[in-house]
Design a protein around this motif. Structure first.
Motif, short mmCIF file in Angstrom:
data_model
loop_
_atom_site.label_atom_id
_atom_site.label_comp_id
_atom_site.label_asym_id
_atom_site.label_seq_id
_atom_site.Cartn_x
_atom_site.Cartn_y
_atom_site.Cartn_z
N SER A 172 8.20 6.72 3.91
CA SER A 172 7.39 7.08 5.08
C SER A 172 8.00 6.59 6.39
CB SER A 172 5.97 6.50 4.93
OG SER A 172 6.04 5.11 4.71
N ARG A 173 9.01 5.72 6.31
CA ARG A 173 9.62 5.17 7.54
C ARG A 173 10.73 6.11 8.02
NH1 ARG A 173 7.38 0.76 9.73
NH2 ARG A 173 9.38 -0.25 10.16
N SER A 177 1.80 3.28 4.36
CA SER A 177 1.70 2.44 5.55
C SER A 177 1.13 1.07 5.15
CB SER A 177 0.78 3.09 6.58
OG SER A 177 -0.56 2.98 6.15
N ASN A 234 4.73 -4.38 1.35
CA ASN A 234 3.62 -3.62 0.76
C ASN A 234 3.51 -3.93 -0.73
OD1 ASN A 234 2.91 -2.30 3.09
ND2 ASN A 234 3.98 -0.39 2.60
N GLU A 285 -1.22 -0.60 6.59
CA GLU A 285 -2.69 -0.62 6.70
C GLU A 285 -3.33 -0.02 5.45
OE1 GLU A 285 -0.59 0.88 8.93
OE2 GLU A 285 -0.53 -0.85 10.26
#
Ligand code: PLP
Length: 396
Positions: free
Chosen positions: A46-47, A378, A308, A380
């Motif tokens: 996702s980065r 992410s 994560n 979050e």
């Protein structure tokens, strides 16, 4: 009679895994439009790409804009400076490769299928299971018989060959998708010695090598004797976030021969026949990844994912759940609580706490009872999802 299609396609099992997940998630979303969903199921990064790679690719686009620096076809096996950059990456860990032993590719998936061109279809493949589905499907399409070697808690998901293990072509994946397990050097040496004794060839999928920490091996070429029995398939996808950009490389040692035929020379012939090289722009991006600064920058993303993974592992520790992986891989492989089946646990997670993961059964029968959580989301969402999993499991 009309043209006969490749009947092997009829032997493929329907791939229900990601289709099944997205159907269930869509149905839940339609029924509960107000509830956010937290995804720990994705195998995609996702980065964004690191600055070094982006700058190098921008410059390469500019090269293509001027007559003096324009490049047409690139050499089929890779730009010499790309092959040299990969050789330099291996040399950092003391592995000496000739640049001509490195072949550029557009990613590991392509290679996992294409590389089978080197072997007669009559040679059986051995796949350690649970496994990344491409090994089985590519082998079946090529008309190859597939045998399985089960991985499980009894071998910490790192099976080794036994006296009665029979195979001519072996797929090994370390760090493993889906289990996150990593073979030690001694364990890889066992596989290499076994393959050399039998004349077998190991296809070593090192797509996640950049996640390895400490003394564990990144490459099968860290063992003794791998040059006579192994091919290594690598990718910039998870190393440097190139999943949508597409770049990889494959190592075929010049010493690798079978029946008097040289597999490195055969692959040169294959590539020069079946490809016209890989984009100049992408190879420039790949070269930039393997500079000192590029390696530093890609580690920032890898460390982000690893954080994560730590959040997920802490939640599982808090819930008293047994798990594997997570430390040297972007995947945490957990035992489903109370002996639940993996799709039942999937349904429970989705319906009760709106978290999506990947049922282990989708990676083969021996994945039943286990569940894959990915650290590619992410920070979050990962935190919320991990807290929800902990509370749910504690309440079962
Ligand atoms: N090998 C494994 C074990 C993977 O998990 C993946 C992608 O998820 C691949 C290969 C494919 O990588 P690529 O994006 O280079 O095709």
């Amino acid at each position: 009679m009309s043209l006969m299609p490749n009947l092997n396609y009829g032997n493929l099992k329907d791939s229900y895994l990601f289709f099944g997940i997205s159907k269930k998630v869509e149905a839940y979303r339609a029924a509960h439009p107000d509830k956010p969903i937290y995804r720990l199921g994705i195998g995609d990064v996702s980065r964004p790409l690191c600055d070094c790679a982006i700058r190098a690719m921008h410059e390469a686009v500019e090269d293509q804009a001027k007559a003096g620096t324009f490049h047409g076809y690139t050499p089929e096996c890779g730009l010499p400076e790309f092959r040299q950059a990969v050789a330099g990456y291996y040399a950092r860990r003391g592995i000496r490769l000739d640049a001509e032993e490195i072949f550029v590719s557009s990613g590991a998936s392509d290679e996992l299928g294409d590389i089978l061109d080197l072997f007669d279809a009559s040679s059986a493949a051995l796949v350690t299971q649970p496994a990344y589905p491409a090994y089985v499907d590519a082998s079946i399409i090529a008309g190859r018989k597939v045998n399985f070697l089960n991985a499980g808690p009894e071998n910490d998901f790192l099976p080794l060959p036994g006296a009665d293990t029979a195979a001519e072509l072996i797929y090994l994946c370390s760090p493993n998708n889906p289990t996150g397990a990593v073979y030690s050097l001694e364990q890889l040496q066992t596989w290499v010695d076994w393959a050399n004794e039998r004349g077998a060839v190991i296809l070593f999928d090192a797509a996640y090598e950049a996640f390895v920490e400490g003394e564990l091996p990144h490459s099968i070429f860290e063992t003794k004797g791998a040059e006579s029995c192994a091919i290594e398939i690598c990718s910039f996808s998870k190393t440097a976030g190139f999943t949508g950009t597409r770049l990889g490389y494959t190592v075929i040692p010049k010493a690798l021969e079978r029946e008097g035929m040289n597999l490195n020379a055969m692959w040169v012939r294959n590539r020069t026949t079946k490809t016209n090289g890989i984009s100049y722009i992408l190879q420039k991006g790949g070269i930039a990844v393997f500079t000192d600064e590029g390696l530093r920058q890609i580690q920032e993303n890898i460390q982000f994912y690893k954080q994560n993974a730590r959040v997920i592992m802490e939640a599982l520790d808090g819930a008293g759940v047994r798990y594997w992986g997570g430390k040297n891989a972007p995947y945490v492989w957990m035992a489903c609580p109370k002996g639940m089946k993996s799709w039942d646990f999937f349904d429970l997670l989705l319906n009760e706490v709106q978290v999506v993961g990947t049922p282990g059964e989708g990676f083969g029968a021996s994945g039943e009872g286990f569940f894959r959580l990915s650290s590619f989301g992410s920070a979050e969402d990962t935190k919320i999802a991990a807290d929800r999993i902990r509370s749910l499991v504690l309440g079962i």
